[in-house]
Motif scaffolding. Sequence first.
Motif, PDB file in Angstrom:
ATOM      1  N   GLN A  91      11.369  -4.228   8.430  1.00  0.00           N
ATOM      2  CA  GLN A  91      10.827  -4.437   7.084  1.00  0.00           C
ATOM      3  C   GLN A  91      11.899  -4.197   6.023  1.00  0.00           C
ATOM      4  O   GLN A  91      12.717  -3.286   6.162  1.00  0.00           O
ATOM      5  N   ASP A 108      -2.699  -3.176  -4.438  1.00  0.00           N
ATOM      6  CA  ASP A 108      -3.379  -2.911  -3.157  1.00  0.00           C
ATOM      7  C   ASP A 108      -3.472  -4.169  -2.292  1.00  0.00           C
ATOM      8  O   ASP A 108      -3.458  -4.097  -1.072  1.00  0.00           O
ATOM      9  N   TYR A 110      -1.191  -6.399  -1.756  1.00  0.00           N
ATOM     10  CA  TYR A 110       0.011  -6.499  -0.919  1.00  0.00           C
ATOM     11  C   TYR A 110      -0.101  -5.586   0.299  1.00  0.00           C
ATOM     12  O   TYR A 110       0.270  -5.946   1.409  1.00  0.00           O
ATOM     13  N   LEU A 111      -0.608  -4.395   0.037  1.00  0.00           N
ATOM     14  CA  LEU A 111      -0.687  -3.412   1.114  1.00  0.00           C
ATOM     15  C   LEU A 111      -1.728  -3.835   2.148  1.00  0.00           C
ATOM     16  O   LEU A 111      -1.493  -3.763   3.353  1.00  0.00           O
ATOM     17  N   THR A 114      -0.342  -6.747   4.222  1.00  0.00           N
ATOM     18  CA  THR A 114       0.667  -6.325   5.197  1.00  0.00           C
ATOM     19  C   THR A 114       0.010  -5.605   6.371  1.00  0.00           C
ATOM     20  O   THR A 114       0.390  -5.804   7.527  1.00  0.00           O
ATOM     21  N   VAL A 131      -3.572   1.800   5.015  1.00  0.00           N
ATOM     22  CA  VAL A 131      -2.911   1.716   3.708  1.00  0.00           C
ATOM     23  C   VAL A 131      -2.850   3.105   3.061  1.00  0.00           C
ATOM     24  O   VAL A 131      -1.808   3.516   2.536  1.00  0.00           O
ATOM     25  N   ARG A 165       4.449  -0.166   1.502  1.00  0.00           N
ATOM     26  CA  ARG A 165       4.131  -1.489   2.043  1.00  0.00           C
ATOM     27  C   ARG A 165       4.932  -1.752   3.312  1.00  0.00           C
ATOM     28  O   ARG A 165       4.414  -2.290   4.290  1.00  0.00           O
ATOM     29  N   VAL A 168       3.335   0.264   6.184  1.00  0.00           N
ATOM     30  CA  VAL A 168       2.039  -0.233   6.663  1.00  0.00           C
ATOM     31  C   VAL A 168       2.220  -1.156   7.873  1.00  0.00           C
ATOM     32  O   VAL A 168       1.385  -1.223   8.757  1.00  0.00           O
TER      33      VAL A 168
END
Length: 281
Positions: A91, A108, A110-111, A114, A131, A165, A168
């Motif tokens: 990542q 949130d 994006y998280l 992912t 998350v 992120r 995660v």
Amino acid sequence: MSALIELDRVSKSFSRGGLFSTRRVEAVKEVSFALDADKPEIFTVIGESGSGKSTLARMILGIHAPSSGQVRLGGRDVATYERRAFMAEVQPIFQNPFEAFNPLKRLDRYLFMTAERFGGATGTSAVDGSVDEALRQVGLSLPEIKGRFPHELSGGQLQRVAIARALVAKPRLIVADEPVSMIDASLRMSIVNLFGRLRDELGLSIVYITHDLATAYYISDRLIIMQQGVVVEQGPARAVLSAPTHPYSRQLRDAVLTPDSAGAFRATHSRKAAETPGARS
Ligand SMILES: Nc1ncnc2c1ncn2[C@@H]1O[C@H](COP(=O)(O)OP(=O)(O)OP(=O)(O)O)[C@@H](O)[C@H]1O
Ligand SMILES: [Mg+2]
């Protein structure tokens, strides 16, 4: 040793087209190193602007294909990976957290995305749980972040969200390209300390790209020094910076010892002490 990531004489050249001539820029030349799969470490790449650090990072991330040589993840050429499988293992963290997130999109999202796409989480409660766990690893939490937009956070907080992120996805390797250079100097050491904790507690390996010598000296296990695309020095961080053999690394060593950077170094240390509960400032 079984290698997590291995660079085997990796080079990258770009052609720069002028009106009447094209010239090749050799951004990275025959760089080789390997990170041990069983020994998580912070492997630092130092070098001045234009020395090829970001080009190297992009090749490790599979964004650029090497012009020659090979990058292998778990023994396999990075180019042969399906993108999603690769991103579940490796990542990125970039320099500017404000560019990493769309200003109109809630963080949130994006998280969650992912967690589902790369972290293998399914179902609302599993996704929320993973998350929240990742955010807590960087000193935040889902209730604090939920529904918020990038501009509602400071640069330092936003960079922590970018790190969360990455976490995660439950990767084995993080490639962080100048992750602290856009961040207020007073917060840099806390981010760098966070990398140390991720190594120690999660067993994550980190390729840490920087030109900030103080943080590099403080946190790195091993480092390479690049100059014009070439590795001019490599080895355990303290050995390299305390007994540099190349003139360029000597210049770097001297730069660490200037009153200015030494002062910044001391200041971050005393701030760290002040942050520790019960410590007297
Ligand atoms: N996409 C590209 N096309 C053409 N030349 C490039 C490209 N990317 C990088 N270069 C050139 O390759 C060399 C190395 O650039 P790179 O961005 O890797 O350096 P860097 O060490 O990351 O520098 P900085 O510290 O400023 O981020 C430079 O001469 C740069 O101009
Ligand atoms: Mg760069």
